[in-house]
Scaffold this motif. Sequence first.
Motif, PDB file in Angstrom:
ATOM      1  N   THR A 171      86.806 -59.706  50.135  1.00 38.79           N
ATOM      2  CA  THR A 171      86.197 -60.757  51.115  1.00 38.79           C
ATOM      3  C   THR A 171      86.880 -60.477  52.334  1.00 38.79           C
ATOM      4  O   THR A 171      86.652 -61.505  53.253  1.00 38.79           O
ATOM      5  CB  THR A 171      86.680 -62.161  50.640  1.00 38.79           C
ATOM      6  OG1 THR A 171      88.314 -62.230  50.355  1.00 38.79           O
ATOM      7  CG2 THR A 171      86.066 -62.489  49.098  1.00 38.79           C
ATOM      8  N   ASP A 172      87.403 -59.498  52.655  1.00 36.96           N
ATOM      9  CA  ASP A 172      88.027 -59.099  53.988  1.00 36.96           C
ATOM     10  C   ASP A 172      87.424 -57.615  54.291  1.00 36.96           C
ATOM     11  O   ASP A 172      87.167 -56.798  53.542  1.00 36.96           O
ATOM     12  CB  ASP A 172      89.438 -59.038  53.804  1.00 36.96           C
ATOM     13  CG  ASP A 172      89.992 -58.774  55.247  1.00 36.96           C
ATOM     14  OD1 ASP A 172      89.220 -59.012  56.227  1.00 36.96           O
ATOM     15  OD2 ASP A 172      91.016 -57.976  55.418  1.00 36.96           O
ATOM     16  N   ASN A 235      78.553 -60.918  54.704  1.00 36.95           N
ATOM     17  CA  ASN A 235      78.727 -62.112  54.054  1.00 36.95           C
ATOM     18  C   ASN A 235      77.169 -62.724  53.933  1.00 36.95           C
ATOM     19  O   ASN A 235      76.589 -63.343  54.734  1.00 36.95           O
ATOM     20  CB  ASN A 235      79.366 -63.094  54.825  1.00 36.95           C
ATOM     21  CG  ASN A 235      80.696 -62.580  55.162  1.00 36.95           C
ATOM     22  OD1 ASN A 235      81.679 -63.234  54.593  1.00 36.95           O
ATOM     23  ND2 ASN A 235      81.169 -61.641  56.124  1.00 36.95           N
ATOM     24  N   TYR A 258      79.672 -61.520  48.664  1.00 34.05           N
ATOM     25  CA  TYR A 258      80.196 -60.824  49.538  1.00 34.05           C
ATOM     26  C   TYR A 258      79.661 -59.342  49.019  1.00 34.05           C
ATOM     27  O   TYR A 258      79.863 -58.880  47.683  1.00 34.05           O
ATOM     28  CB  TYR A 258      81.682 -60.724  49.294  1.00 34.05           C
ATOM     29  CG  TYR A 258      82.146 -62.251  49.897  1.00 34.05           C
ATOM     30  CD1 TYR A 258      82.335 -62.364  51.134  1.00 34.05           C
ATOM     31  CD2 TYR A 258      82.419 -63.291  48.957  1.00 34.05           C
ATOM     32  CE1 TYR A 258      82.989 -63.818  51.508  1.00 34.05           C
ATOM     33  CE2 TYR A 258      82.984 -64.392  49.170  1.00 34.05           C
ATOM     34  CZ  TYR A 258      83.056 -64.596  50.794  1.00 34.05           C
ATOM     35  OH  TYR A 258      83.469 -65.963  51.178  1.00 34.05           O
ATOM     36  N   GLN A 284      78.868 -62.638  41.067  1.00 33.57           N
ATOM     37  CA  GLN A 284      79.212 -63.912  41.753  1.00 33.57           C
ATOM     38  C   GLN A 284      78.282 -64.933  41.543  1.00 33.57           C
ATOM     39  O   GLN A 284      78.381 -66.298  41.754  1.00 33.57           O
ATOM     40  CB  GLN A 284      79.049 -63.661  43.463  1.00 33.57           C
ATOM     41  CG  GLN A 284      79.971 -62.638  43.946  1.00 33.57           C
ATOM     42  CD  GLN A 284      79.965 -62.103  45.169  1.00 33.57           C
ATOM     43  OE1 GLN A 284      80.443 -62.790  46.102  1.00 33.57           O
ATOM     44  NE2 GLN A 284      79.532 -60.804  45.301  1.00 33.57           N
ATOM     45  N   SER A 293      83.343 -71.407  43.298  1.00 30.15           N
ATOM     46  CA  SER A 293      82.663 -71.559  44.719  1.00 30.15           C
ATOM     47  C   SER A 293      82.411 -73.061  45.159  1.00 30.15           C
ATOM     48  O   SER A 293      82.701 -73.537  46.127  1.00 30.15           O
ATOM     49  CB  SER A 293      81.441 -70.538  44.954  1.00 30.15           C
ATOM     50  OG  SER A 293      80.748 -70.796  46.121  1.00 30.15           O
TER      51      SER A 293
END
Length: 428
Positions: A171-172, A235, A258, A284, A293
Amino acid sequence: MKKIYSGQSFLYRANGYNSTVFEARMTQRIRGDSLETAVRNTAKRFPDMTQKLVEKDGSYYLHPDSVSLNAVPTKRLRTLGSMETGYHLIDVTFTGNIIRVAFHHALCDGMGAKDFLQTLLYYYCTERYQRQFNNEGIHTLDEVIDPREFQEPLPSQPYQVDRDAIKPMTTDGFQLPESTPEAVECCRTEITVDQKEFVTLSKSHGATPAIMAAMLFSRSVLRQFPEADKPILCNMAADMRFAIDGAITRRNCTGSFYLPYSKDDEASGMAQVAANHRRLIAEQRSEDAAHQSVNNQIGLFTKLESMPSLEAKRQMMSMFDHLLLNTYVLSYVGRMRFNDFGRFVKSVHMYSGGIKGLTINMVAAGDSMTFDVLQGFEGERYVQGFVRELQEQGLGCRVGDTLPCETGADRSHVTARRQAERWHAVAQ
């Protein structure tokens, strides 16, 4: 009055939240009388979209607006929630061959506004060309309005989730050197390709159109920064209705998927990258991951509800004023459903002001697939890099000028406190 719950992340901002715009470019000049008729019919079919914002005891509610919604001939994107728009959170304007629908994200998400636009153009073409068109899949006055269309989507209690079953996600991502959370200006560049050619290209590599766009843009960024210390991260805006019992609401119901892209991906074939992206999305979309989520949103809004005052809520949500998602955001609302009246539509664009970092909005309409590249900084390197990738795939591109992008301001957070209804209406 009905309290806004899922749209709260777009409220409680110190200066409001700039409008998001769908811009439909037609093949012929707009007739104002035909559009006015279409707006009246569409407003009747979407009564929830013509409401105004009312603040009561530190919370925001939607309340019926007695002022009619009209189509206004102007190039200016007007201020939502102001007297000039009748306090509405949606506004219809037109010039030349262009129809614009500006909306406040606290009212609905892109899929909700898409439904509104499809109905509007259906009634416009019906009136403009004096003939009956195919209305399959389009909300019209001939159907009974389902109240679930404007229900809040989030459940009152979090889902039970098996956290051990959730695959960890990256996520980064790499931060573009120009991106800054302090951005104050936004610019927009349009890129248009043939829709059929782009879809054919996507299918040839086992990709959806959104995955194809993500692969090509991520690769274009990595080629500019081959020594990036983190993966190029897409994203991807995700419609989360599938996770909430297939909700049909127009209220906000979005999340993010992501999709990281690294040197290993560049070394792989496009079909392999597409397969990897499909796998990541499937993971996801799994029940536990999707429910987690949703739970994250429930947790945020529950905490927000516990704040003692409007000012405290604004202080809490001020974190979003400087939120920067690395490396970029990709949003695809899918193909517009215009049926046989689609031949009168050249293209549809989606854009918004106040962007920090970089966002790509995709829309398929008419014969076109459009990409509106929104940047909170100047420069054309990312547009040019993406265009090179498209051209390498044999796609012809029409690229517009890079222009300032400032959509309509928001006064609803101010006028909501001045509405007479706040004193006597019963909150729900």
